[in-house]
Design an enzyme around this catalytic site. Structure first.
Site, short mmCIF file in Angstrom:
data_model
loop_
_atom_site.label_atom_id
_atom_site.label_comp_id
_atom_site.label_asym_id
_atom_site.label_seq_id
_atom_site.Cartn_x
_atom_site.Cartn_y
_atom_site.Cartn_z
N ASP A 371 0.87 -1.15 0.00
CA ASP A 371 0.00 0.00 0.00
C ASP A 371 0.92 1.22 0.00
O ASP A 371 2.05 1.14 0.46
CB ASP A 371 -0.84 -0.07 1.28
CG ASP A 371 -1.42 1.26 1.66
OD1 ASP A 371 -2.19 1.79 0.85
OD2 ASP A 371 -1.09 1.75 2.74
N1 LIG Z 1 -11.27 12.95 3.77
C1 LIG Z 1 -10.92 13.18 2.51
N2 LIG Z 1 -10.80 14.43 2.09
C2 LIG Z 1 -10.45 14.69 0.82
N3 LIG Z 1 -10.17 13.76 -0.09
C3 LIG Z 1 -10.26 12.48 0.27
C4 LIG Z 1 -10.63 12.12 1.59
N4 LIG Z 1 -10.64 10.77 1.65
C5 LIG Z 1 -10.25 10.31 0.45
N5 LIG Z 1 -10.05 11.33 -0.41
C6 LIG Z 1 -9.64 11.23 -1.81
O1 LIG Z 1 -9.73 9.87 -2.23
C7 LIG Z 1 -8.44 9.39 -2.64
C8 LIG Z 1 -8.30 7.93 -2.29
O2 LIG Z 1 -8.41 7.73 -0.89
P1 LIG Z 1 -8.02 6.33 -0.24
O3 LIG Z 1 -8.35 6.42 1.19
O4 LIG Z 1 -8.65 5.25 -1.04
O5 LIG Z 1 -6.47 6.19 -0.49
P2 LIG Z 1 -5.22 7.00 0.08
O6 LIG Z 1 -5.29 7.07 1.55
O7 LIG Z 1 -5.05 8.29 -0.63
O8 LIG Z 1 -3.98 6.13 -0.40
P3 LIG Z 1 -3.62 4.58 -0.13
O9 LIG Z 1 -4.59 3.81 -0.94
O10 LIG Z 1 -2.24 4.47 -0.66
O11 LIG Z 1 -3.69 4.33 1.34
C9 LIG Z 1 -7.46 10.28 -1.94
O12 LIG Z 1 -6.22 10.34 -2.61
C10 LIG Z 1 -8.18 11.63 -1.98
O13 LIG Z 1 -8.03 12.24 -3.22
#
Ligand SMILES: Nc1ncnc2c1ncn2[C@@H]1O[C@H](COP(=O)(O)OP(=O)(O)OP(=O)(O)O)[C@@H](O)[C@H]1O
Ligand SMILES: [Zn+2]
Length: 684
Positions: A371
């Site tokens: 991840d």
């Molecule tokens: N609370 C939030 N506020 C703003 N954007 C969000 C939020 N949560 C998710 N996103 C958007 O959704 C995308 C994907 O989120 P997700 O939680 O799936 O992965 P991540 O934490 O960015 O990365 P990884 O999958 O590597 O852990 C983020 O990159 C962001 O653009």
């Protein structure tokens, strides 16, 4: 009973059965207790065996030199029987009570047979060799177990609790979440908790394997609620079993004693010993057919005197020799001893391996998936861009953004609200409500009468109206190309800003991945919900080979399933928060288990307690070494049985050599496994 209590403090000692004693056998009972926990301590088994050997030697010497009447030797032999047969008999009784006949029982039959036939010296020799072998075997296994048992001795038994202005020493089992305890300098911390007063550096090696002390400081608000602990930075939290540095600390207890990170760790490691590895399942299946076959052959051999011209006693001996030769003792212990040693060695380095399955699997795979956020990167992104649109000021935009993100636990949200608050200084922030997380895309909340949306392009594509115009989309793309995780903010139908953050790769990631590559890991994939540009930038920096970006959590699972199909075995390394499903679908789920992360400890097959990627090459190396040792052990144990069976059937090897080979191979196998305890990274 006092002797029993004192014995139970030295944990690794096997305690005598105290549940089923009756008044009339008080004598033997006292004796057992003394023998094990009391006078002779844990070496009782070995001492008994040596006594048996000594009595046998004296008896044999006296009768050989014809110095005394043969009855004296006979008495000495019978005494030798007692000491040599004591533990064997006890174990036989225990296994028979469980409905199983094992070699202990066969040994007793053979020894009894020898006695009946008048060959007391031979019977005593049998019992001596057998008990000596087993005492040494237990001694060796105890060493491996001790490494694990040492974990449970880490936690202090009492704590100093603050009660109405004074402190009182209470057992840790009396502590409840919310209590405040005082931790004196250079003492062990007695509970998981939040530091509410003082700062100090704490040695967390017992839990994380990391020997460098970690600085801990008090939270701003000593009245902090206990359930806030999960979202607090590690600098404010301490764990039971870790060691305080030079300053006094006051800690608010967050978990009851039997729920602390340490006690869960111990429980998991103990479960480990009951979880079987693939090789163990194979040997179990093998034994299922092998043992009855042996019993059949032996029974037939007992009656060999009917067919060939020899006395019954000879046939009986031959049958007993075959029994000893064919008892798969070494085979039965070959894998468990290696698993135990491997798991113990890993635990000492801060790698928690939950059983033989993951231990054996990890060394067999050539593909790893990671991840991104929190695993390859720090997971603490910094606010890099605040671009107000539609005539907003930077502060107006920030207030809305902080209001909304304060409601979310997502690492991005935490980073944004923290960075935002710092810039806003003391300006008041309005309260948003009705927050909804759109998984893998963003967040939606209400602020006054307005709807606020915040997230990536995919979020807005999924909303059917008011798409961002080309100019905004171009700004987002530019920002992403620079490696920023970029989010749009929309109020009702209007785009009011662009917010970007950047995460830094973990310092040790590049080095760890290079070592993995050198160790023959062919493919290293990165799975992330973040956009492709950011993903590629990180991938290039740390040395990942395949990039899968823009994934929703369920798509991560699909990628893992595909990779598992292509590669047959794959490990997924995640921070355990939103990757749990993907970790569960992989052959081996590995969590970056920052000490205390519940999900990491529970869903993963392996947890890197110190949160250090650099432990991964070590774990893989250890696992490969364990596989090698297990293979060697199988060859040794099966080989000896294969050679010995024909030799004993043909009467070439008698019962003495059979016992020596049998016990010898068992010891070789166990000591071979113990080599894992001394494993060092880089060793072949
Ligand atoms: N609370 C939030 N506020 C703003 N954007 C969000 C939020 N949560 C998710 N996103 C958007 O959704 C995308 C994907 O989120 P997700 O939680 O799936 O992965 P991540 O934490 O960015 O990365 P990884 O999958 O590597 O852990 C983020 O990159 C962001 O653009
Ligand atoms: Zn044995």
């Amino acid at each position: 009973m006092s002797t029993t209590t004192s014995a139970s403090k030295t944990a690794p000692v096997r305690l005598p059965e105290t549940t089923n004693h009756n008044d009339h056998d008080d004598h033997t009972e006292t004796e057992t207790t003394h023998a094990h926990g009391g006078l002779l301590g844990k070496h009782a088994e070995l001492i008994f065996s040596l006594l048996c050997g000594a009595l046998l030697g004296i008896g044999f010497g006296l009768s050989y030199l014809e110095l005394v009447p043969s009855t004296v030797s006979l008495v000495l032999y019978i005494a030798a029987y007692f000491f040599g047969g004591f533990y064997t008999a006890r174990e036989a009784v225990q296994t028979i009570a469980k409905g199983k006949f094992e070699i202990d029982f066969l040994m007793l039959v053979a020894a009894a047979g020898a006695g009946i036939l008048g060959s007391w010296a031979e019977g005593a020799l049998l019992l001596f060799l057998f008990s000596l072998g087993h005492a040494l075997e237990h001694f060796a296994m105890e060493r491996a177990k001790k490494s694990i048992a040492a974990l449970s001795e880490l936690a202090p038994r009492t704590a100093f609790r603050k009660e109405n202005g004074s402190t009182r020493e209470v057992p840790i089992t009396d502590l409840i979440p919310g209590d405040v305890i005082v931790i004196k300098p250079n003492t062990k911390i007695s509970a998981d908790g939040i530091v509410v007063k003082g700062n100090s550096s704490v040695n967390q090696a017992p839990i994380t394997g990391e020997s460098m002390p970690v600085d801990k400081k008090a939270v701003d608000d000593p009245e902090i609620a206990v359930d806030k602990a999960a979202s607090l930075d590690a600098a404010y939290k301490v764990f039971a079993g870790t060691i305080n540095g030079n300053e006094l600390l006051e800690v608010k207890v967050t978990k009851a004693a039997n729920d602390s990170t340490l006690s869960r760790l111990i429980k998991l490691v103990n479960e480990t010993q009951s979880q079987k590895s693939p090789t163990q399942l194979f040997t179990d299946r093998f034994e299922k057919y092998f043992v009855p076959a042996v019993i059949l052959i032996v029974t037939l051999l007992c009656f060999a005197f009917l067919v060939i011209d020899e006395p019954f006693s000879k046939s009986f001996y031959r049958a007993m020799s075959v029994l000893v030769a064919a008892s798969p003792c070494a085979l039965a212990i070959s894998t468990p001893s290696a698993v135990l040693s491997g798991v113990a060695r890993a635990a000492r380095a801060g790698v928690l391996i939950k059983g033989g399955g993951p231990l054996e699997d990890l060394g067999a795979l050539e593909v790893l998936a990671f991840d991104k956020t929190g695993t390859l990167t720090e997971g603490r992104p910094k606010l890099t861009k605040i671009i107000p649109l539609a005539g907003m000021t930077e502060n107006e935009l920030l207030k809305i953004v902080v209001a909304v993100e304060s409601l979310s636990d997502h690492p991005l949200a935490k980073a944004i609200s923290k960075g935002g608050r710092e810039r806003l200084k003391n300006e008041s922030i309005p309260a948003a409500h009705d927050m909804e997380a759109v998984l893998g895309k963003g967040i939606k909340a209400a602020l006054g009468a307005d709807d606020i949306y915040m997230g990536n392009m995919a979020l807005f594509k999924s909303l059917d109206h008011a798409q961002p115009d080309d100019d905004i989309a171009a700004q987002v793309t530019t920002s992403e190309k620079e490696g920023n995780t970029t989010m749009l903010v929309r109020r009702n139908q209007e785009y009011i800003g662009i917010i970007a953050v950047m995460d830094t790769p973990r310092a040790e990631a590049k080095q760890a991945l290079a070592e993995l590559k050198a160790a023959g890991i062919r493919r290293m994939a990165m799975l992330t919900g973040d956009n492709e540009e950011v993903a590629k930038a990180v991938a290039a920096e740390v040395g990942v080979t395949d990039v899968y970006a823009g994934l929703l959590p369920e798509q991560k699972v699909a990628v893992i399933q595909q990779l598992t199909k292509d590669e047959s075995k794959i490990a997924m390394v995640g921070d355990g928060v939103n990757d749990a499903p993907a970790m569960a679908k992989s052959t081996v789920g590995i969590a970056m288990g920052a000490a205390g992360s519940d999900v990491a400890l529970e869903t993963a097959d392996i947890a890197l307690m110190g949160d250090k990627l650099s432990l991964l090459p070590f774990a893989i190396g250890l696992s490969r070494k364990a596989r090698k040792i297990i293979r060697q052990n199988l060859v040794i144990s099966l080989g000896v049985v294969a050679i010995l069976i024909p030799l004993t059937i043909l009467g070439i090897a008698s019962i003495g050599p059979a016992v020596i080979a049998h016990e010898g191979s068992t010891l070789v196998v166990v000591f071979n496994a113990l080599r894992l305890l001394a494993y060092k990274w880089g060793q072949k």
